[in-house]
Design a protein around this motif. Structure first.
Motif, PDB file in Angstrom:
ATOM      1  N   PHE A  44     -35.473 -10.009 -25.624  1.00  0.00           N
ATOM      2  CA  PHE A  44     -36.879 -10.426 -26.545  1.00  0.00           C
ATOM      3  C   PHE A  44     -37.440 -11.049 -25.629  1.00  0.00           C
ATOM      4  O   PHE A  44     -37.165 -12.445 -25.192  1.00  0.00           O
ATOM      5  CB  PHE A  44     -36.375 -10.653 -27.678  1.00  0.00           C
ATOM      6  CG  PHE A  44     -37.561 -11.099 -28.639  1.00  0.00           C
ATOM      7  CD1 PHE A  44     -38.601  -9.973 -28.885  1.00  0.00           C
ATOM      8  CD2 PHE A  44     -37.579 -12.498 -29.295  1.00  0.00           C
ATOM      9  CE1 PHE A  44     -39.356 -10.470 -29.798  1.00  0.00           C
ATOM     10  CE2 PHE A  44     -38.614 -12.709 -29.911  1.00  0.00           C
ATOM     11  CZ  PHE A  44     -39.623 -11.880 -30.245  1.00  0.00           C
ATOM     12  N   ALA A  45     -38.866 -11.063 -25.634  1.00  0.00           N
ATOM     13  CA  ALA A  45     -39.983 -11.900 -25.093  1.00  0.00           C
ATOM     14  C   ALA A  45     -39.589 -12.439 -23.607  1.00  0.00           C
ATOM     15  O   ALA A  45     -39.968 -13.530 -23.237  1.00  0.00           O
ATOM     16  CB  ALA A  45     -40.111 -13.314 -26.076  1.00  0.00           C
ATOM     17  N   LEU A  46     -39.219 -11.469 -22.929  1.00  0.00           N
ATOM     18  CA  LEU A  46     -38.643 -11.739 -21.539  1.00  0.00           C
ATOM     19  C   LEU A  46     -39.699 -12.500 -20.643  1.00  0.00           C
ATOM     20  O   LEU A  46     -39.658 -13.559 -20.011  1.00  0.00           O
ATOM     21  CB  LEU A  46     -37.949 -10.547 -20.965  1.00  0.00           C
ATOM     22  CG  LEU A  46     -37.239 -10.818 -19.614  1.00  0.00           C
ATOM     23  CD1 LEU A  46     -36.384 -11.762 -19.639  1.00  0.00           C
ATOM     24  CD2 LEU A  46     -36.734  -9.490 -19.044  1.00  0.00           C
ATOM     25  N   GLU A  61     -40.104 -28.953  -8.510  1.00  0.00           N
ATOM     26  CA  GLU A  61     -40.161 -28.426  -7.277  1.00  0.00           C
ATOM     27  C   GLU A  61     -39.051 -27.757  -6.811  1.00  0.00           C
ATOM     28  O   GLU A  61     -38.251 -27.932  -5.809  1.00  0.00           O
ATOM     29  CB  GLU A  61     -40.449 -29.724  -6.251  1.00  0.00           C
ATOM     30  CG  GLU A  61     -41.830 -30.404  -6.399  1.00  0.00           C
ATOM     31  CD  GLU A  61     -42.046 -31.317  -5.592  1.00  0.00           C
ATOM     32  OE1 GLU A  61     -41.537 -31.485  -4.593  1.00  0.00           O
ATOM     33  OE2 GLU A  61     -42.312 -32.539  -6.295  1.00  0.00           O
ATOM     34  N   ILE A  62     -38.531 -26.882  -7.612  1.00  0.00           N
ATOM     35  CA  ILE A  62     -37.405 -26.087  -7.688  1.00  0.00           C
ATOM     36  C   ILE A  62     -37.736 -24.789  -7.073  1.00  0.00           C
ATOM     37  O   ILE A  62     -38.554 -24.275  -8.099  1.00  0.00           O
ATOM     38  CB  ILE A  62     -36.303 -25.973  -8.754  1.00  0.00           C
ATOM     39  CG1 ILE A  62     -35.654 -27.450  -9.019  1.00  0.00           C
ATOM     40  CG2 ILE A  62     -35.250 -25.067  -8.498  1.00  0.00           C
ATOM     41  CD1 ILE A  62     -34.753 -27.371 -10.230  1.00  0.00           C
ATOM     42  N   ASP A  63     -37.306 -24.120  -5.948  1.00  0.00           N
ATOM     43  CA  ASP A  63     -37.699 -22.971  -5.359  1.00  0.00           C
ATOM     44  C   ASP A  63     -36.970 -21.864  -6.291  1.00  0.00           C
ATOM     45  O   ASP A  63     -35.653 -21.940  -6.417  1.00  0.00           O
ATOM     46  CB  ASP A  63     -37.305 -22.836  -3.873  1.00  0.00           C
ATOM     47  CG  ASP A  63     -37.763 -21.725  -3.302  1.00  0.00           C
ATOM     48  OD1 ASP A  63     -38.892 -21.434  -3.397  1.00  0.00           O
ATOM     49  OD2 ASP A  63     -36.990 -21.109  -2.454  1.00  0.00           O
ATOM     50  N   VAL A  64     -37.985 -20.929  -6.918  1.00  0.00           N
ATOM     51  CA  VAL A  64     -37.219 -19.672  -7.376  1.00  0.00           C
ATOM     52  C   VAL A  64     -36.737 -18.674  -6.318  1.00  0.00           C
ATOM     53  O   VAL A  64     -37.855 -18.153  -5.724  1.00  0.00           O
ATOM     54  CB  VAL A  64     -38.226 -19.128  -8.493  1.00  0.00           C
ATOM     55  CG1 VAL A  64     -37.246 -18.257  -9.358  1.00  0.00           C
ATOM     56  CG2 VAL A  64     -38.527 -20.333  -9.268  1.00  0.00           C
ATOM     57  N   PRO A  65     -35.542 -18.138  -6.120  1.00  0.00           N
ATOM     58  CA  PRO A  65     -35.135 -17.511  -5.159  1.00  0.00           C
ATOM     59  C   PRO A  65     -35.634 -16.158  -5.164  1.00  0.00           C
ATOM     60  O   PRO A  65     -35.547 -15.081  -4.293  1.00  0.00           O
ATOM     61  CB  PRO A  65     -33.896 -17.647  -4.861  1.00  0.00           C
ATOM     62  CG  PRO A  65     -33.268 -17.884  -6.354  1.00  0.00           C
ATOM     63  CD  PRO A  65     -34.458 -18.776  -7.078  1.00  0.00           C
ATOM     64  N   LEU A  66     -36.205 -15.542  -6.507  1.00  0.00           N
ATOM     65  CA  LEU A  66     -36.561 -14.198  -6.355  1.00  0.00           C
ATOM     66  C   LEU A  66     -37.926 -14.060  -7.425  1.00  0.00           C
ATOM     67  O   LEU A  66     -38.331 -14.973  -8.089  1.00  0.00           O
ATOM     68  CB  LEU A  66     -35.444 -13.216  -6.980  1.00  0.00           C
ATOM     69  CG  LEU A  66     -34.783 -13.417  -8.511  1.00  0.00           C
ATOM     70  CD1 LEU A  66     -33.500 -12.535  -8.289  1.00  0.00           C
ATOM     71  CD2 LEU A  66     -34.374 -14.820  -8.669  1.00  0.00           C
ATOM     72  N   GLY A  67     -38.641 -13.119  -7.213  1.00  0.00           N
ATOM     73  CA  GLY A  67     -39.810 -12.898  -7.738  1.00  0.00           C
ATOM     74  C   GLY A  67     -39.600 -12.691  -9.307  1.00  0.00           C
ATOM     75  O   GLY A  67     -38.425 -12.436  -9.870  1.00  0.00           O
ATOM     76  N   ALA A  69     -40.476 -10.134 -11.100  1.00  0.00           N
ATOM     77  CA  ALA A  69     -39.813  -8.841 -11.727  1.00  0.00           C
ATOM     78  C   ALA A  69     -38.675  -8.587 -11.262  1.00  0.00           C
ATOM     79  O   ALA A  69     -37.752  -7.903 -12.137  1.00  0.00           O
ATOM     80  CB  ALA A  69     -40.761  -7.603 -10.979  1.00  0.00           C
ATOM     81  N   GLU A  70     -38.139  -9.291 -10.054  1.00  0.00           N
ATOM     82  CA  GLU A  70     -36.784  -9.098  -9.581  1.00  0.00           C
ATOM     83  C   GLU A  70     -35.742  -9.729 -10.624  1.00  0.00           C
ATOM     84  O   GLU A  70     -34.652  -9.330 -10.717  1.00  0.00           O
ATOM     85  CB  GLU A  70     -36.722  -9.742  -8.269  1.00  0.00           C
ATOM     86  CG  GLU A  70     -36.785  -9.113  -7.080  1.00  0.00           C
ATOM     87  CD  GLU A  70     -36.625  -9.950  -5.976  1.00  0.00           C
ATOM     88  OE1 GLU A  70     -35.609  -9.729  -5.098  1.00  0.00           O
ATOM     89  OE2 GLU A  70     -37.460 -10.683  -5.654  1.00  0.00           O
ATOM     90  N   LEU A  71     -36.199 -10.646 -11.053  1.00  0.00           N
ATOM     91  CA  LEU A  71     -35.383 -11.576 -11.933  1.00  0.00           C
ATOM     92  C   LEU A  71     -35.268 -11.031 -13.216  1.00  0.00           C
ATOM     93  O   LEU A  71     -34.134 -10.899 -13.840  1.00  0.00           O
ATOM     94  CB  LEU A  71     -36.087 -12.787 -12.028  1.00  0.00           C
ATOM     95  CG  LEU A  71     -35.009 -14.060 -13.105  1.00  0.00           C
ATOM     96  CD1 LEU A  71     -34.000 -14.175 -12.740  1.00  0.00           C
ATOM     97  CD2 LEU A  71     -35.850 -15.430 -13.040  1.00  0.00           C
ATOM     98  N   LYS A  72     -36.331 -10.247 -13.696  1.00  0.00           N
ATOM     99  CA  LYS A  72     -36.508  -9.501 -14.923  1.00  0.00           C
ATOM    100  C   LYS A  72     -35.394  -8.481 -14.779  1.00  0.00           C
ATOM    101  O   LYS A  72     -34.398  -8.072 -15.709  1.00  0.00           O
ATOM    102  CB  LYS A  72     -37.585  -9.014 -15.308  1.00  0.00           C
ATOM    103  CG  LYS A  72     -38.296  -9.957 -16.119  1.00  0.00           C
ATOM    104  CD  LYS A  72     -39.756  -9.059 -16.557  1.00  0.00           C
ATOM    105  CE  LYS A  72     -41.040  -9.962 -16.381  1.00  0.00           C
ATOM    106  NZ  LYS A  72     -42.355  -9.250 -16.652  1.00  0.00           N
ATOM    107  N   GLU A  73     -35.400  -7.633 -13.781  1.00  0.00           N
ATOM    108  CA  GLU A  73     -34.626  -6.459 -13.649  1.00  0.00           C
ATOM    109  C   GLU A  73     -33.005  -7.175 -13.304  1.00  0.00           C
ATOM    110  O   GLU A  73     -32.153  -6.279 -13.776  1.00  0.00           O
ATOM    111  CB  GLU A  73     -34.736  -5.784 -11.947  1.00  0.00           C
ATOM    112  CG  GLU A  73     -35.799  -4.627 -12.229  1.00  0.00           C
ATOM    113  CD  GLU A  73     -36.316  -4.138 -10.769  1.00  0.00           C
ATOM    114  OE1 GLU A  73     -35.370  -3.988  -9.922  1.00  0.00           O
ATOM    115  OE2 GLU A  73     -37.576  -4.232 -10.679  1.00  0.00           O
ATOM    116  N   LEU A  74     -32.917  -7.964 -12.841  1.00  0.00           N
ATOM    117  CA  LEU A  74     -31.432  -8.587 -12.465  1.00  0.00           C
ATOM    118  C   LEU A  74     -30.846  -8.802 -13.808  1.00  0.00           C
ATOM    119  O   LEU A  74     -29.722  -8.389 -14.147  1.00  0.00           O
ATOM    120  CB  LEU A  74     -31.312  -9.740 -11.727  1.00  0.00           C
ATOM    121  CG  LEU A  74     -30.047 -10.487 -11.509  1.00  0.00           C
ATOM    122  CD1 LEU A  74     -29.047  -9.444 -10.856  1.00  0.00           C
ATOM    123  CD2 LEU A  74     -30.064 -11.838 -11.022  1.00  0.00           C
TER     124      LEU A  74
END
Ligand code: PLP
Length: 279
Positions: A44-46, A61-67, A69-74
């Motif tokens: 919900f509300a992803l 300043e924390i780097d997010v290692p994936l995009g 869309a990729e994070l949602k899919e995971l």
């Protein structure tokens, strides 16, 4: 699986997971997190949660290692591994793994943690008790960081007092609760603290503000005081797991209960939204 723990690609039941001691979450709570509910394979509300995670990460300043869309899919693919149909989905990013030293490590490699576990929907007809606690947190409460010690202390104080939540205040001004936002209804107007650095901009709070024009309710994003709260027609908290739950006592004093019709309209709106979007 009954529950799922994920750490940088490894998965197991949560209780069987092991993480490195040098993960900066262990030393400094150096990370940001999100928590959402899922039903029937839909989180919900992803979109809102992912956007807030990216905002929090960027502020630290924390780097997010994936995009995005990729994070949602995971997350959605991990959800498929859990048996239960209604789940609490939690994920956090931590600033890498390195020997304990306060300043950021050189080229930190962000760690991704996910946990998923069954969730029982709350009964919104049940009212809760609250207590007030002085807000001693830092001045970046808008960042959803893992540094939650004042929230933990306040929550424990509430538990010991037989209450469900602790309401933070800075002098007379009410900010939010230990793990939820707080709002009042007075003369049919909804009042909620502005989304500044003193509160977390809750996603449920945003949904409540969205529902106001639809339900013909005037909403004001303006700080309110303890006295406003104690004399309000209704007092209610909001959060991903509590949706919109009304209080009937604060510090043992009866509150609210004077506009149940309007309160129920807001509760029904939130539950309908959840049910419609997680079919
Ligand atoms: N305020 C605090 C301090 C929180 O920890 C939370 C949720 O964890 C909230 C407010 C409510 O936010 P949301 O509606 O996005 O769950």
């Amino acid at each position: 699986m009954k529950t799922l723990g994920y750490y940088n690609g490894d998965t197991a039941e949560i209780c069987d997971m092991r993480v490195p001691m040098n993960d900066r979450a262990c030393w400094f709570g150096d990370g940001v997190y999100e928590a959402a509910l899922a039903a029937n394979g839909v989180i919900f509300a992803l979109e809102d949660h992912i956007n807030r995670l990216f905002r929090s990460a960027s502020m630290l300043e924390i780097d997010v290692p994936l995009g995005k869309a990729e994070l949602k899919e995971l997350l959605v693919s991990l959800l498929k591994k859990v048996e239960s149909s209604v789940n609490f989905v939690y994920w956090q990013l931590t600033r890498g793994t390195a020997d304990r030293s306060h300043a950021f490590p050189e080229n930190p490699k962000t760690n991704l943690w996910v946990t998923i576990k069954p969730f029982t929907m709350p009964d919104l007809r049940q009212k809760i008790k609250l207590i007030t606690v002085e807000d001693t947190r830092f001045l970046h409460c808008n960042i959803k960081t893992l540094n939650l010690l004042p929230n933990v202390m306040a929550s424990e104080k509430a538990k010991k007092a037989g209450a469900k939540e602790a309401v933070f205040h800075r002098a007379e001004r009410v900010t939010e609760c230990s793990h939820s936002n707080i709002h009042i209804l007075k003369n049919s107007v909804l009042r909620t603290a502005p989304a500044d650095n003193f509160i977390l901009a809750g996603i449920t709070r945003a949904h409540i503000l969205q529902c106001c024009p639809v339900l013909g309710i005037k909403a004001e994003e303006k700080a309110f005081t303890i006295t406003d709260m104690m004399t309000a027609d209704e007092v209610f908290i909001s959060g991903t797991t509590s949706f919109c739950t009304a209080a009937d006592h604060i510090n043992g004093i009866p509150v609210g209960g004077r506009d149940p019709g309007l309160l129920k309209k807001i509760q029904d709106f939130l539950l309908d939204k959840f049910n419609k979007e997680t079919i």
